[in-house]
Design an enzyme around this catalytic site. Sequence first.
Site, PDB file in Angstrom:
ATOM      1  N   SER A   1      -1.992  -3.927   3.362  1.00  0.00           N
ATOM      2  CA  SER A   1      -2.396  -4.637   2.151  1.00  0.00           C
ATOM      3  C   SER A   1      -1.171  -5.359   1.628  1.00  0.00           C
ATOM      4  O   SER A   1      -0.033  -5.008   1.963  1.00  0.00           O
ATOM      5  CB  SER A   1      -2.899  -3.637   1.101  1.00  0.00           C
ATOM      6  OG  SER A   1      -3.007  -4.236  -0.171  1.00  0.00           O
TER       7      SER A   1
ATOM      8  N   TYR B   1      -1.453   4.145  -3.635  1.00  0.00           N
ATOM      9  CA  TYR B   1      -1.936   3.082  -2.753  1.00  0.00           C
ATOM     10  C   TYR B   1      -0.760   2.268  -2.207  1.00  0.00           C
ATOM     11  O   TYR B   1      -0.690   1.971  -1.007  1.00  0.00           O
ATOM     12  CB  TYR B   1      -2.905   2.177  -3.510  1.00  0.00           C
ATOM     13  CG  TYR B   1      -3.697   1.246  -2.623  1.00  0.00           C
ATOM     14  CD1 TYR B   1      -4.750   1.727  -1.854  1.00  0.00           C
ATOM     15  CD2 TYR B   1      -3.407  -0.114  -2.558  1.00  0.00           C
ATOM     16  CE1 TYR B   1      -5.494   0.881  -1.041  1.00  0.00           C
ATOM     17  CE2 TYR B   1      -4.148  -0.971  -1.750  1.00  0.00           C
ATOM     18  CZ  TYR B   1      -5.184  -0.468  -0.995  1.00  0.00           C
ATOM     19  OH  TYR B   1      -5.908  -1.314  -0.175  1.00  0.00           O
TER      20      TYR B   1
END
Length: 274
Positions: free
Chosen positions: A141, A154
């Site tokens: 990501s 995350y």
Amino acid sequence: MPLSSLPAPTSSRRVLITGAASGLGLALARGLAERGDRVLATDVARARPDSVPAGVDYLPLDVRLDADWTSALAHVRDSWGGVDVLVNNAGVATGGRIDVATMDEWHRIVDINLLGVVRGCRTFTPLLKEQGRGHIVNVASLAGLVHAPGMASYNAVKAGVVAVSETLDHELAPHGIAVSVVCPAFFRTNLGASFAGADGDMEAAGKRLLERSRRSADEVAAIVISGIDARRDIILTDWDGRIAWRVKRFARPIYRLAMRRAGARIASTSHTIE
């Protein structure tokens, strides 16, 4: 870049994709199959999901389970005699301030988003070495490169996927194996459904960013497939993501100021524990 505009591969590749029943994984499976690649879609569902398109094979695979990875390796050996591209895409979303997110949330996302990738690489690297060729594609990501506040767990696992990918790119190159890491920004997907955490404010903010994005999974998949074809080591899928990464690298004070302002906005919100 629509999927239909991509040129067909010079030869049919054998591709295994994790987390391929929805979102980016499904878009990749559909796009690759339409171009003539042989695709094995995998996901946690034990029965074939209706979303998996015709012409795409399906195998249940929970990336947390070593036994499922062993079965996937045996399947591609028996069915295809090998594999050309492994796409470690499966993942879940989470977000939370450090004093609100629980340790259970940390364990869950590390096991799926980071160790799921590690298990895939460990399982298939011996086969790729035997072949003397192959391509591992790990989906991280933009959060693996640019670390906004309120997303510690995350950011950590996605940065870990970037680090593993860069390491393996150097480690496996002598064996003819390419490694790419995909770093998309927010795009429209059902990833928000996987949120399961104590910080309700951060969860709501993350879902809004996903829902408001102008980019679709198919648009991101087209860019990813183009990057796979070119065997790029880092595949950035969005212009704003490229800008954010370059600002962090080359204009650090501006990046720091933007992140501090984001942190101040988060600090002004109340803790919502559900």
